[in-house]
Design a protein around this motif. Structure first.
Motif, PDB file in Angstrom:
ATOM      1  N   TRP A  67      53.908  28.324 -41.904  1.00  0.00           N
ATOM      2  CA  TRP A  67      53.031  27.793 -43.462  1.00  0.00           C
ATOM      3  C   TRP A  67      51.989  28.900 -43.724  1.00  0.00           C
ATOM      4  O   TRP A  67      51.542  28.776 -44.775  1.00  0.00           O
ATOM      5  CB  TRP A  67      52.255  26.413 -43.133  1.00  0.00           C
ATOM      6  N   SER A  70      54.222  30.498 -45.904  1.00  0.00           N
ATOM      7  CA  SER A  70      54.818  30.011 -47.093  1.00  0.00           C
ATOM      8  C   SER A  70      53.915  29.429 -47.801  1.00  0.00           C
ATOM      9  O   SER A  70      54.184  29.099 -49.296  1.00  0.00           O
ATOM     10  CB  SER A  70      55.723  28.596 -46.401  1.00  0.00           C
ATOM     11  N   VAL A 236      62.921  28.073 -49.513  1.00  0.00           N
ATOM     12  CA  VAL A 236      61.868  28.330 -48.326  1.00  0.00           C
ATOM     13  C   VAL A 236      62.443  27.785 -47.134  1.00  0.00           C
ATOM     14  O   VAL A 236      62.860  27.950 -46.198  1.00  0.00           O
ATOM     15  CB  VAL A 236      60.659  28.439 -48.655  1.00  0.00           C
ATOM     16  N   TRP A 237      62.582  26.280 -47.074  1.00  0.00           N
ATOM     17  CA  TRP A 237      63.074  25.384 -45.923  1.00  0.00           C
ATOM     18  C   TRP A 237      64.499  25.291 -45.857  1.00  0.00           C
ATOM     19  O   TRP A 237      64.833  24.802 -44.721  1.00  0.00           O
ATOM     20  CB  TRP A 237      62.359  24.174 -46.213  1.00  0.00           C
TER      21      TRP A 237
END
Length: 505
Positions: A67, A70, A236-237
């Protein structure tokens, strides 16, 4: 779709003021702006090599540590359009300074972070600052340099500085973390930000304080920001969760709905965040689409190469960073050659040659064996890839901005930056998925190598699609399309004016 969306004055309009002479300090200001581009890209990637130390010292899991990376990407990518529009409305230099102050404060907070939550929160603010700084800086650059050879050269320096930032992050992130601690990858920003704040009021032109339209289009800003946030988040995920997982599919559907609402809102707004007529310009659409594919190819290659070099060949982060120096140097050479090529031959040939060179580089890298050597298997591909990465994006961004009115250059710059960020995230996600599906997550060197070869091949396919975009959409301008667009632009301007009058009543 037409070539331009710039409006021309009616035949009965009063003569406008004489064009201003170029700013005598523009080349000094360009150095300042290039430092900004360098730092914004540096901070998006320098965290990668510091993540293990951050996770260990702050006692967080790898998922929580991700994170830290991100949070910056999500806020940066989703707020670029709004940040660019703020620059148009409130003044580019003032917003650049505001963004730089936020960058300084957030960098300090990142270094002082006492927990993962505090660090992630500070990275969110840092992403917001980047979303203001990047489009403001690019808009200032575009307005300072007259269209033509000078602007092409300035954009080449901007592109080269950004590419250098990406490589420098991988080169210096590891050594700084190992010798001084992970906090210093953030403290590094502080003296740079102070320097920007000292010289910005001196070197950057004041310009107009704000656009003629004093509206922020809150509905448009909200829908596109949330739409881009969900789109970037899904990309991103996707590598870890899977493209068909519930959260990723939900975010993708949500982004489609919100971006659709944005289009509806903008079509009815008297002062839109992003005038939809911009998308009638073939050069604007083509330049930004080409930028998406340049970014997909570049980030897809980088993430595959990093994994291959470190997991198969056993390179340390320092060795890997040094190995990328040839690509960095060729990026600078390519950017300089690209601007000269755009001036002499136009956007399409330079963009096409750039993406072809990147594709050839990816093809050469797809031949790497499990016992590969640097000069025998990596060097030739990196050399050609760097030349293409330097020249191609210069042509793409020059094409996109060449079709933009001065009053919309901020939001157009934000669109270009957003195209690169989203393209990069998409390229990393797609190529990573290919690598894993073909054995890249194995522990057996030969099996891993097959996965990485597949990743480089996927990169080649992406480059070929980008070549098609460049050839089709970056065609030279024609007189007919210019005339057609000018008439449509004047008609829309009259419609917008009438809407404002109705609202005023």
């Amino acid at each position: 779709m037409t070539d331009r969306f710039q409006s021309e004055p009616a035949a009965t309009a009063e003569p406008g003021p004489e064009p201003q002479a170029p700013d005598p300090q523009r080349w000094k200001a360009l150095a300042l702006l290039c430092v900004t581009g360098f730092m914004v890209i540096l901070d998006s990637q320098i965290v990668i090599l510091a993540l293990p130390s951050i996770e260990r010292e702050l006692q967080v899991t790898a998922g929580e540590g991700q994170w830290v990376l991100s949070a910056y990407m999500l806020t940066f990518g989703s707020l670029l359009l709004f940040g660019g529009r703020l620059a148009d409305l409130r003044g580019r230099r003032p917003m650049f300074i505001v963004g730089t102050v936020l960058f300084l404060v957030s960098s300090l907070l990142c270094g002082l972070a006492w927990s993962a939550g505090a660090l992630i929160g500070a990275r969110v603010v840092q992403g917001i600052s980047a979303a203001i700084m990047a489009p403001s800086a690019l808009a200032i650059l575009t307005n300072m340099f007259p269209d033509g050879a000078e602007r092409n050269k300035a954009l080449a320096y901007w592109s080269g500085a950004s590419g250098l930032g990406a490589t420098a992050a991988l080169l210096i992130g590891g050594p700084i973390t190992a010798s001084l601690g992970w906090e210093w990858i953030f403290y590094l920003n502080v003296p740079v930000a102070v320097g920007l704040l000292v010289f910005a009021p001196v070197l950057l032109p004041k310009g107009r304080e704000r656009d003629q339209v004093g509206s922020y289009d809150p509905a448009g800003a909200l829908t596109i920001t949330l739409g881009l946030l969900l789109l970037t988040g899904a990309i991103v995920w996707a590598p870890s969760e899977g493209w068909t997982s519930g959260p990723v599919v939900g975010m993708l559907l949500g982004s489609v709905v919100l971006i659709g609402l944005f289009i509806v809102v903008e079509s009815r707004s008297a002062a839109p965040l992003m005038p939809l007529r911009m998308f009638r310009s073939r050069l604007f659409v083509g330049g930004n689409l080409a930028m998406v594919f340049f970014a997909m190819t570049a980030l897809g290659m980088s993430i595959t190469l990093s994994a291959y070099a470190q997991r198969v060949l056993g390179y340390t982060p320092m060795q890997f960073g040094l190995g990328l120096l040839v690509m960095t140097l060729m990026t600078l050479v390519g950017a300089y050659a690209g601007q000269a090529g755009v001036t002499k031959f136009g956007f399409r040939p330079v963009a096409a040659v750039g993406i072809v060179l990147m594709g050839i580089g990816a093809f050469l890298l797809s031949q790497v064996p499990a016992d590969g050597t640097y000069f025998g298997h990596l060097f030739p591909g990196l050399l050609l890839f760097g030349l293409g990465l330097g020249g191609g994006p210069v042509a793409a961004i020059s094409a996109a901005l060449s079709s933009v009115d001065a009053k919309n250059v901020g939001v157009a710059s934000g669109a270009g930056n957003a195209a690169f960020q989203i393209g990069g995230a998409l390229g990393a996600a797609v190529v990573s998925g290919v690598v894993v599906s073909q054995g890249g997550d194995s522990t057996v060197p030969t099996v891993m190598t097959e996965g990485f070869q597949a990743g480089f091949t996927a990169d080649l396919v992406i480059a070929l699609i980008g070549l098609g975009v460049a050839l089709v959409l970056l065609r030279p301008l024609t007189r007919h399309t210019r005339d057609t667009t000018s008439a449509a632009s004047r008609s829309e301007d009259l419609s917008v004016t009438e809407n404002r009058r109705r609202i005023a009543r």
